[in-house]
Design an enzyme around this catalytic site. Structure first.
Site, mmCIF file in Angstrom:
data_model
loop_
_atom_site.group_PDB
_atom_site.id
_atom_site.type_symbol
_atom_site.label_atom_id
_atom_site.label_comp_id
_atom_site.label_asym_id
_atom_site.label_seq_id
_atom_site.Cartn_x
_atom_site.Cartn_y
_atom_site.Cartn_z
ATOM 1 N N ASP A 1 2.575 -15.869 5.649
ATOM 2 C CA ASP A 1 1.855 -17.489 5.481
ATOM 3 C C ASP A 1 1.804 -17.726 3.861
ATOM 4 O OD1 ASP A 1 1.677 -17.753 8.092
ATOM 5 O OD2 ASP A 1 -0.510 -17.623 8.304
ATOM 6 N N ARG B 1 8.022 0.338 13.394
ATOM 7 C CA ARG B 1 8.333 -0.192 12.114
ATOM 8 C C ARG B 1 9.548 -1.336 12.195
ATOM 9 N NH1 ARG B 1 5.938 3.247 8.463
ATOM 10 N NH2 ARG B 1 5.833 5.231 9.345
ATOM 11 N N HIS C 1 4.727 -4.584 9.030
ATOM 12 C CA HIS C 1 4.749 -4.620 10.282
ATOM 13 C C HIS C 1 3.208 -5.134 11.009
ATOM 14 C CE1 HIS C 1 7.660 -1.851 9.060
ATOM 15 N NE2 HIS C 1 6.826 -1.151 8.421
ATOM 16 N N ALA D 1 3.297 -0.811 4.503
ATOM 17 C CA ALA D 1 2.680 -0.827 6.136
ATOM 18 C C ALA D 1 2.510 -2.406 6.491
ATOM 19 C CB ALA D 1 1.574 -0.103 6.000
ATOM 20 N N ARG E 1 4.249 10.995 -2.025
ATOM 21 C CA ARG E 1 4.191 10.935 -0.569
ATOM 22 C C ARG E 1 5.611 11.136 -0.011
ATOM 23 N NH1 ARG E 1 4.710 4.190 0.937
ATOM 24 N NH2 ARG E 1 4.135 5.249 3.076
ATOM 25 N N GLU F 1 12.968 -9.273 1.028
ATOM 26 C CA GLU F 1 12.316 -8.236 1.350
ATOM 27 C C GLU F 1 13.088 -6.797 1.106
ATOM 28 O OE1 GLU F 1 12.345 -8.143 5.891
ATOM 29 O OE2 GLU F 1 10.847 -6.597 6.133
ATOM 30 N N TYR G 1 11.198 9.028 1.306
ATOM 31 C CA TYR G 1 10.841 8.076 -0.049
ATOM 32 C C TYR G 1 11.543 8.629 -1.286
ATOM 33 C CZ TYR G 1 7.965 5.581 3.332
ATOM 34 O OH TYR G 1 7.481 4.994 4.434
ATOM 35 N N ARG H 1 13.724 4.218 11.957
ATOM 36 C CA ARG H 1 12.462 4.687 12.081
ATOM 37 C C ARG H 1 11.604 4.440 13.382
ATOM 38 N NH1 ARG H 1 9.647 4.727 6.446
ATOM 39 N NH2 ARG H 1 8.446 6.422 7.847
ATOM 40 N N PRO I 1 0.870 -1.291 -0.020
ATOM 41 C CA PRO I 1 -0.071 -0.002 -0.081
ATOM 42 C C PRO I 1 0.790 1.460 0.048
ATOM 43 C CG PRO I 1 -0.072 -1.043 2.088
ATOM 44 C CD PRO I 1 0.481 -2.160 1.111
ATOM 45 N N ASN I 2 0.198 2.513 -0.755
ATOM 46 C CA ASN I 2 0.822 3.630 -0.719
ATOM 47 C C ASN I 2 2.146 3.671 -1.490
ATOM 48 O OD1 ASN I 2 -1.408 4.662 0.876
ATOM 49 N ND2 ASN I 2 -0.121 3.745 2.689
ATOM 50 N N HIS J 1 12.763 -2.413 1.421
ATOM 51 C CA HIS J 1 12.515 -1.102 1.957
ATOM 52 C C HIS J 1 12.913 0.036 1.504
ATOM 53 C CE1 HIS J 1 9.663 -3.316 4.544
ATOM 54 N NE2 HIS J 1 10.588 -4.045 4.829
ATOM 55 N N ILE J 2 12.486 0.943 1.047
ATOM 56 C CA ILE J 2 13.149 2.127 0.151
ATOM 57 C C ILE J 2 13.835 2.899 1.462
ATOM 58 C CG2 ILE J 2 12.756 4.368 -1.005
ATOM 59 C CD1 ILE J 2 10.467 2.773 -2.353
ATOM 60 N N ASN K 1 8.232 -5.536 -1.210
ATOM 61 C CA ASN K 1 8.122 -4.609 -0.357
ATOM 62 C C ASN K 1 6.556 -4.226 0.166
ATOM 63 O OD1 ASN K 1 7.823 -2.208 0.943
ATOM 64 N ND2 ASN K 1 9.120 -1.130 -0.265
HETATM 65 C C1 DQA Z 1 8.469 1.060 3.615
HETATM 66 C C2 DQA Z 1 8.541 1.189 5.042
HETATM 67 C C3 DQA Z 1 7.167 1.159 5.574
HETATM 68 O O1 DQA Z 1 7.245 1.158 7.105
HETATM 69 C C4 DQA Z 1 6.350 2.024 5.320
HETATM 70 O O2 DQA Z 1 4.893 1.632 5.827
HETATM 71 C C5 DQA Z 1 6.000 2.080 3.839
HETATM 72 C C6 DQA Z 1 7.518 1.950 3.067
HETATM 73 C C7 DQA Z 1 9.741 1.142 2.747
HETATM 74 O O3 DQA Z 1 9.746 0.980 1.534
HETATM 75 O O4 DQA Z 1 10.564 1.989 3.326
HETATM 76 O O5 DQA Z 1 4.947 2.094 3.320
HETATM 77 O O6 DQA Z 1 8.185 -0.501 3.166
#
Ligand code: DQA
Length: 144
Positions: free
Chosen positions: A86, A110, A79, A76, A17, A97, A22, A106, A9-10, A99-100, A73
Site C-alpha cells: 500500500d 516464500r 511474504h 521476510a 546469516r 523488487e 546469501y 525455496r 529485516p535481517n 531478492h538475493i 528487497n
Molecule cells: C530475501 C528472500 C526472503 O524470503 C527472505 O526472507 C530474506 C531475503 C532475499 O533477498 O533472497 O530475508 O528477500
C-alpha cells in the site's frame, strides 16, 4: 535521477546469516557496490535498511515526490506485508523488487509476494548483482 534502495529485516546481517543462501559478502559490501554503481551510471542513490515494517513504510512515504525510482528487497516482509504494498501504491514511484536468493525455488511460504503486485519487475537469484540490474532498469525506464 534519484534512486532509493530499501532493504528489509535481517539484510544488515548479510555475510553472517545463512552464507550458503546469501553468500559471504557483507551488508557494507552491498552498500559499497550500490554506491559505486550509482556513480558509474550517473544517478543519485540513497540506501536504507530497517528491521521494522513501520519504518520501511515511513521511508517509502517520505520518498513521495522526492525519489524517481525505488529498488526494494523487503526480505521476510515480502511474504507478509500488505502495508508495504500500500505504501508503494501511495507513493506512486516506479519500483523494482529484488531478492538475493531465488525465492521461486525455496519454501512455499516464500512464493507469495505482496509488493510484486505493484513492482514493474522482479529480479531474484542474481545475488548482489540484482540490485545493480534493478538500478539499470529504472534508469532506462525513466528515459522512455
Ligand atoms: C530475501 C528472500 C526472503 O524470503 C527472505 O526472507 C530474506 C531475503 C532475499 O533477498 O533472497 O530475508 O528477500
Amino acid at each position: 535521477m534519484k534512486i532509493l534502495v530499501i532493504n528489509g529485516p535481517n539484510l544488515n546481517m548479510l555475510g553472517i546469516r545463512e552464507p550458503d543462501i546469501y553468500g559471504s559478502d557483507t551488508y557494507e559490501g552491498l552498500c559499497k557496490m550500490i554506491s559505486e554503481h550509482a556513480e558509474k551510471i550517473g544517478v543519485e542513490v540513497e540506501i536504507y535498511q530497517s528491521n521494522h515494517e513501520g519504518s520501511l513504510v515511513d521511508k517509502i512515504q517520505e520518498a513521495y515526490k522526492k525519489a524517481d525510482g525505488i529498488v526494494i528487497n523487503p526480505a521476510a516482509y515480502t511474504h507478509t506485508s500488505v502495508a508495504l504494498l500500500d505504501a508503494l501504491k501511495a507513493a506512486g514511484i516506479p519500483a523494482v523488487e529484488v531478492h538475493i536468493s531465488d525465492v521461486s525455488k525455496r519454501e512455499d511460504f516464500r512464493q507469495i509476494s505482496y509488493v510484486r503486485l505493484y513492482c514493474e519487475k522482479t529480479i531474484a537469484g542474481h545475488g548482489f548483482a540484482g540490485y545493480l540490474e534493478a538500478m539499470d532498469y529504472l534508469k532506462e525506464a525513466a528515459k522512455q
